[in-house]
Scaffold this active site. Structure first.
Site, mmCIF file in Angstrom:
data_model
loop_
_atom_site.group_PDB
_atom_site.id
_atom_site.type_symbol
_atom_site.label_atom_id
_atom_site.label_comp_id
_atom_site.label_asym_id
_atom_site.label_seq_id
_atom_site.Cartn_x
_atom_site.Cartn_y
_atom_site.Cartn_z
ATOM 1 N N GLU A 165 -5.813 98.982 96.888
ATOM 2 C CA GLU A 165 -5.426 97.674 97.265
ATOM 3 C C GLU A 165 -5.856 96.644 96.450
ATOM 4 O OE1 GLU A 165 -2.127 99.341 99.697
ATOM 5 O OE2 GLU A 165 -4.094 100.079 99.314
ATOM 6 N N TYR A 167 -9.343 96.274 96.379
ATOM 7 C CA TYR A 167 -10.630 95.881 97.071
ATOM 8 C C TYR A 167 -11.731 96.312 96.337
ATOM 9 C CZ TYR A 167 -7.870 94.205 101.444
ATOM 10 O OH TYR A 167 -6.909 93.369 102.183
ATOM 11 N N ARG A 215 -8.943 106.284 100.937
ATOM 12 C CA ARG A 215 -7.837 105.662 100.462
ATOM 13 C C ARG A 215 -7.711 105.306 98.957
ATOM 14 N NH1 ARG A 215 -4.752 101.778 103.590
ATOM 15 N NH2 ARG A 215 -2.931 101.255 102.625
ATOM 16 N N HIS A 253 -3.166 93.775 95.973
ATOM 17 C CA HIS A 253 -2.732 92.584 96.496
ATOM 18 C C HIS A 253 -2.154 91.510 95.788
ATOM 19 C CE1 HIS A 253 -3.361 94.008 100.750
ATOM 20 N NE2 HIS A 253 -4.490 93.936 100.660
ATOM 21 N N GLN A 340 7.375 89.270 109.229
ATOM 22 C CA GLN A 340 7.340 87.988 109.875
ATOM 23 C C GLN A 340 6.419 87.758 110.983
ATOM 24 O OE1 GLN A 340 12.113 87.526 109.768
ATOM 25 N NE2 GLN A 340 11.251 85.887 110.654
#
Length: 674
Positions: A165, A167, A215, A253, A340
């Site tokens: 992601e 990181y 991961r 991201h 949301q």
């Protein structure tokens, strides 16, 4: 024989066995930062009781500089270990297993102390990172290994080392963020040195009989991302370094490609993980947009992975696995991937929850138990507010009658589900229907309730929703003007050129509806082309060199708003950019700061700003009114006139952008107190 033989099969890890092939993936909920460890423990224990094989916590920082934001939770001292032991003990008492994710944010850390491979600022953070020297790198490795040892001492069954992601560890892997020329940069052998060394040190710190998940970013979706050859090489080296399992990460991201939003097709990236199967001998987990037991079973049966990771589905329903095992799949509350109440909350510094399940992360606060006194309750309106109230109330033992003038339940959800990219709303309405069928609620559809009809009930709940706001534009009654409800309900059609008045959530939805023929959410190959995603074996990072290739829009659409601000500014924090980008790909024109002067056969006459400058006509075959909503309170007002005080909820209470999140939360909380 089980309906889901692959999904519910145990997985032998040698020193321990997982009871099925379902992982609850990591989610940062913000619970750990509350320091209410009973609340944290109950969140995880509720999901352990629901039958999931293994859970992974939200990311815990290995040190202060690695926290996703200042004050982010971690295991820094003995007090932290004791607090986390409250969680692990509760999970183990519930029959579950839990691993702690160690997340070093690197340049994504939202603070001035952030560090990375090179001093290159992230586009999603205002803080440039400090480039680590040799001693600094050693400190990060040591701190991650120490965090793993502390997790073991706190009673966790394993750790997940976050290497995807975008990181910290991911930042060392690619030249996009690693410009070093020492032994930690340059060649791929050097760039992958850090994650390999981290896994080695973690394994050494925890010994053999402890789960270590890595991961791994399978497809970066950024310029200069990893090649597939590099991904496979890293996976093999991570296995050698001591990992028990490889989990899947999809996209950084900062990538400009959606990966988990509702418009992303189900199991959209399992084909990537399947490419790794057979390259390593340890189990491989696949993830992203797997939200039903049927999809999970299909993924495993297709050989895409040894295990599936689902995160947000366990916010929607903590009993996901137990219901699947009991043959009650239709009663699993569905994750609709709306973001949301989960990710939008996370990135706004709020506690995460779930639109479908307001109890998520509020298990100790929003308690729903048997009613002290059984009441007769009338609920008028079978939209999300009324449905959540009726189901919660009947679950507590009340006698509930649900009334709606429409021929089917769902209210505004039935319009949302018509929008391309929102197909998950079909499943939400189906779930409500299944839950009603399994309840004792008396359902009266095609019924217009009057104030007199509601006499005699102990409690009356008005959930009658909203009506379109009248924009009061001269000429709006002309034959070339339609309302959004008629359009989405199939009662009206639009011509080849369309102007939409109103650019809130409904205006964006209507624009998507009008420019799209076949929804790419229903066709993975088409969706990948639309967003420019390709096989990382063919192109580095999985980005197609030709870029996004969307289908040609079926209409020419212009989207207007009175406010002079950027269109879509008030859309979801983590999904608004997707809606704007999708419409831009379809050549939708977006114009703000306009006045609606009049409508005639030519089209819509507009001007700009307070001075009403630049008067012009926007020629259009069809003009669609999406100018907001007002509460439908006529029945509530009639009751009040008769001396009855009803409970008014949902859109009937506040008409705000068809807010199902607020409506469901409000209905559930009301019913919990009746």
């Amino acid at each position: 024989m089980t309906t889901y033989p692959h999904l519910l099969a145990p997985l032998d890890l040698g020193f321990t066995t997982l009871k099925n092939r379902v992982l609850m993936g990591s989610m940062h909920t913000g619970l750990e930062e509350t320091k209410d460890w009973n609340r944290v423990a109950e969140f995880y224990a509720e999901r352990a009781r629901g039958g999931v094989a293994l859970m992974v916590t939200g990311g815990m920082a290995p040190n202060r500089e690695g926290g996703v934001f200042p004050g982010a939770a971690g295991l820094f001292n003995d007090d932290d270990i004791a607090n986390h032991k409250v969680v692990t003990d509760r999970v183990h008492d519930a029959g579950g297993k839990i691993a702690m994710q160690i997340l070093h944010a690197g340049r994504y850390a939202y603070g001035p102390e952030c560090v990375s491979a090179s001093a290159i600022k992230s586009p999603i953070s205002p803080f440039p990172p400090k480039e680590l020297d040799e001693d600094g790198i050693e400190k990060q490795i040591a701190d991650i290994a120490t965090a793993a040892a502390r997790a073991q001492e706190a009673g966790y069954d394993g750790v997940e080392v976050m290497g995807s992601e975008g990181y910290f560890l991911n930042q060392f892997l690619v030249t996009h963020t690693n410009k070093r020329e020492d032994r930690w940069g340059g060649s791929y052998e050097n760039r992958m040195r850090l994650p390999i060394e981290v896994v080695k040190r973690v394994r050494k710190a925890v010994g053999d009989d402890f789960i270590v998940i890595y991961r791994l970013s399978m497809i970066d979706l950024i310029p200069g991302g990893s090649t597939w050859e590099e991904v496979v090489l890293l996976a093999k080296e991570i296995e050698k370094a001591g990992a028990t399992i490889i989990n899947t990460g999809i996209g950084w991201h900062e990538a400009r490609i959606p990966t988990i939003a509702t418009s992303v097709p189900r199991r959209a990236f399992t084909w990537v993980t399947k490419k790794l199967m057979g390259e390593v001998s340890i189990p491989v987990i696949t993830s992203n947009r797997i939200n039903t037991p049927e999809v999970g079973e299909e993924v495993l049966a297709d050989g895409c992975a040894d295990m599936v990771s689902m995160a947000r589905p366990f916010l929607a329903d903590p009993n996901f696995v137990a219901k699947a095992a009991a043959g009650k799949g239709a009663q699993i509350a569905p994750c609709i991937a709306c973001n949301q109440a989960c990710l939008d909350h996370t990135f706004s510094g709020k506690i995460s929850s779930c639109l479908v399940n307001p109890q998520a992360c509020y298990e100790t606060e929003l308690t729903i138990g048997p009613a002290a006194e059984v009441k007769t309750i009338a609920v008028v309106g079978a939209g999300p507010a009324g449905l959540s109230t009726a189901l919660t109330a009947t679950g507590r033992g009340h006698k509930v009658t649900l009334i709606d003038r429409a021929a089917e339940i769902g209210g505004q959800l039935n319009m949302a589900k018509q929008v391309p990219g929102k197909e998950e709303f079909w499943g939400l309405v189906d779930w409500y229907r299944a839950m009603l069928d399994d309840s004792d609620i008396e359902v009266k559809l095609n019924t217009e309730a009057s104030a007199d009809d509601l006499a005699g009930f102990d409690e009356v709940i008005i959930a009658t929703g909203v009506m379109p706001r009248d924009p009061q534009i001269d000429g709006q009654d002309g034959p070339n003007v339609v309302g959004y409800r008629d359009l989405l309900q199939g009662k009206a059609t639009a011509g080849d050129t369309v102007v939409i008045i109103g650019a809130g959530g409904i205006g964006f939805d209507v624009a998507e509806y009008l420019v799209t023929d076949d929804s790419p959410t229903e066709n993975l190959e088409e969706w990948l082309e639309e967003w420019g995603v390709t096989d990382p074996e063919d192109h580095r990072g999985g980005l197609a060199p030709e870029g996004p290739q969307p289908e040609k829009p079926v209409r020419q659409v212009t989207l207007l708003q009175r406010k002079s601000e950027k269109l879509g500014k008030r859309l979801g924090k983590t999904t608004g950019w997707i809606h704007r980008a999708a419409l831009k790909l379809k050549n939708v024109q977006m114009v703000g700061g306009v006045n609606y002067e009049r409508i005639d056969a030519e089209g819509l006459h507009v001007s700009d700003g307070e001075a009403r400058e630049n008067p012009r006509v926007l020629k259009a075959d069809t003009i669609v009114l999406c100018a907001g909503q007002v509460s439908e309170r006529s029945l509530a007002d009639a009751l009040i006139e008769k001396g009855v005080t009803p409970h008014v909820i949902g859109g009937a209470d506040v008409a705000a952008e068809l807010d199902a999140k607020r409506a469901i939360d409000q209905g559930t909380r009301l019913a919990a107190t009746l």
